[in-house]
Design a protein around this motif. Sequence first.
Motif, PDB file in Angstrom:
ATOM      1  N   UNK A 133     -60.749  25.514  18.934  1.00  0.00           N
ATOM      2  CA  UNK A 133     -61.992  26.131  18.458  1.00  0.00           C
ATOM      3  C   UNK A 133     -63.049  25.076  18.171  1.00  0.00           C
ATOM      4  N   UNK A 134     -62.592  23.922  17.696  1.00  0.00           N
ATOM      5  CA  UNK A 134     -63.530  22.930  17.187  1.00  0.00           C
ATOM      6  C   UNK A 134     -64.279  22.144  18.229  1.00  0.00           C
ATOM      7  N   UNK A 135     -63.642  21.826  19.368  1.00  0.00           N
ATOM      8  CA  UNK A 135     -64.295  20.957  20.345  1.00  0.00           C
ATOM      9  C   UNK A 135     -65.635  21.517  20.828  1.00  0.00           C
ATOM     10  N   UNK A 136     -65.693  22.770  21.301  1.00  0.00           N
ATOM     11  CA  UNK A 136     -67.004  23.310  21.717  1.00  0.00           C
ATOM     12  C   UNK A 136     -67.990  23.404  20.556  1.00  0.00           C
ATOM     13  N   UNK A 137     -67.467  23.791  19.391  1.00  0.00           N
ATOM     14  CA  UNK A 137     -68.337  23.923  18.216  1.00  0.00           C
ATOM     15  C   UNK A 137     -68.906  22.572  17.820  1.00  0.00           C
ATOM     16  N   UNK A 138     -68.035  21.546  17.805  1.00  0.00           N
ATOM     17  CA  UNK A 138     -68.484  20.203  17.428  1.00  0.00           C
ATOM     18  C   UNK A 138     -69.529  19.698  18.415  1.00  0.00           C
ATOM     19  N   UNK A 139     -69.319  19.962  19.707  1.00  0.00           N
ATOM     20  CA  UNK A 139     -70.300  19.532  20.710  1.00  0.00           C
ATOM     21  C   UNK A 139     -71.669  20.128  20.426  1.00  0.00           C
ATOM     22  N   UNK A 140     -71.701  21.434  20.136  1.00  0.00           N
ATOM     23  CA  UNK A 140     -72.969  22.112  19.856  1.00  0.00           C
ATOM     24  C   UNK A 140     -73.613  21.544  18.592  1.00  0.00           C
ATOM     25  N   UNK A 141     -72.777  21.333  17.553  1.00  0.00           N
ATOM     26  CA  UNK A 141     -73.296  20.828  16.284  1.00  0.00           C
ATOM     27  C   UNK A 141     -73.880  19.430  16.455  1.00  0.00           C
ATOM     28  N   UNK A 142     -73.133  18.560  17.148  1.00  0.00           N
ATOM     29  CA  UNK A 142     -73.587  17.174  17.331  1.00  0.00           C
ATOM     30  C   UNK A 142     -74.886  17.125  18.114  1.00  0.00           C
ATOM     31  N   UNK A 143     -75.000  17.954  19.159  1.00  0.00           N
ATOM     32  CA  UNK A 143     -76.214  17.952  19.969  1.00  0.00           C
ATOM     33  C   UNK A 143     -77.416  18.493  19.207  1.00  0.00           C
ATOM     34  N   UNK A 144     -77.162  19.376  18.230  1.00  0.00           N
ATOM     35  CA  UNK A 144     -78.258  19.988  17.482  1.00  0.00           C
ATOM     36  C   UNK A 144     -78.678  19.169  16.260  1.00  0.00           C
ATOM     37  N   UNK A 145     -77.897  18.164  15.907  1.00  0.00           N
ATOM     38  CA  UNK A 145     -78.222  17.344  14.737  1.00  0.00           C
ATOM     39  C   UNK A 145     -79.385  16.413  15.069  1.00  0.00           C
ATOM     40  N   UNK A 146     -80.443  16.414  14.259  1.00  0.00           N
ATOM     41  CA  UNK A 146     -81.566  15.492  14.500  1.00  0.00           C
ATOM     42  C   UNK A 146     -81.108  14.030  14.444  1.00  0.00           C
ATOM     43  N   UNK A 147     -81.824  13.172  15.137  1.00  0.00           N
ATOM     44  CA  UNK A 147     -81.432  11.769  15.226  1.00  0.00           C
ATOM     45  C   UNK A 147     -81.383  11.102  13.855  1.00  0.00           C
ATOM     46  N   UNK A 148     -82.310  11.462  12.982  1.00  0.00           N
ATOM     47  CA  UNK A 148     -82.334  10.843  11.659  1.00  0.00           C
ATOM     48  C   UNK A 148     -81.072  11.201  10.877  1.00  0.00           C
ATOM     49  N   UNK A 149     -80.568  12.429  11.054  1.00  0.00           N
ATOM     50  CA  UNK A 149     -79.330  12.839  10.396  1.00  0.00           C
ATOM     51  C   UNK A 149     -78.137  12.106  11.000  1.00  0.00           C
ATOM     52  N   UNK A 150     -78.131  11.966  12.328  1.00  0.00           N
ATOM     53  CA  UNK A 150     -77.049  11.248  12.987  1.00  0.00           C
ATOM     54  C   UNK A 150     -77.001   9.791  12.530  1.00  0.00           C
TER      55      UNK A 150
END
Length: 248
Positions: A158-175
């Motif tokens: 469940x987590x791999x697709x969810x994590x991919x979406x979350x990581x891509x949606x995180x702004x650069x400053x947050x990353x």
Amino acid sequence: MIQAFLVALVGATVYMESRLGGQHMLDRPIIIGPIVGLVMGDFTTGLILGGQLELVWMGLVGIGTTTPPDVVVGSALATALAIKTGTNWQTTLTLAIPIALIAQIIAIAIGSFNAIFTHYADRQIEKKNWKGIAIGQWSGTAMLFLSKFVPIIVGYLVGAPVIKVIVRSIPKVIQDGLTQSGNLLPALGIAMLMQLTYDKKYAPFLFLGFGLVAFLKVPMIGIALFGLIIAYVYYQFKPSENNEEDLL
């Protein structure tokens, strides 16, 4: 699916080793990370993450009935997801902490549920039903295995697709903030360990090691070699109990 099964099997197996085969410290991140990396086809990343997660959790000790964050599930799942999604290890460290905390709740629930099998085995002892005793014991053992296996395989699928979406949606400053937080977590783990083991008598050796790394850029193998020499010299010059009695 096969990778998910193998990662979950690795996590559950190393955990059960400490329950059935004695505590050989195989359920530590520094062991779990490389094995998961090998299963996922990226041993180097698994080795790096295992070492970093070990620094974070090396001061974590379950004393008495306390249940610390689930290092096994956190390490196995975070390492697998990092390799699967291609995220950097700093971000992975920040993901490992909440994963371990969620798994901690599951571990507490399973521990309470296993009391049913304990009472069942007690009743079978009174009846001298040896087969029933074995059933009670192995049923609890099976629940412990599943308490690691199921969260890891479900989290992976469940987590791999969810994590991919979350990581891509995180702004650069947050990353960038997560990256810096990940850099701090190993230092926090070492600080927790120092809090447990720090002794004024041996403090100079700690600062000597720090000085060698910070100012002379001595690698870790060199530090270990210096530490071995210092320990040997210290042992040689330390008075034995017989010598102390002679002095008295």
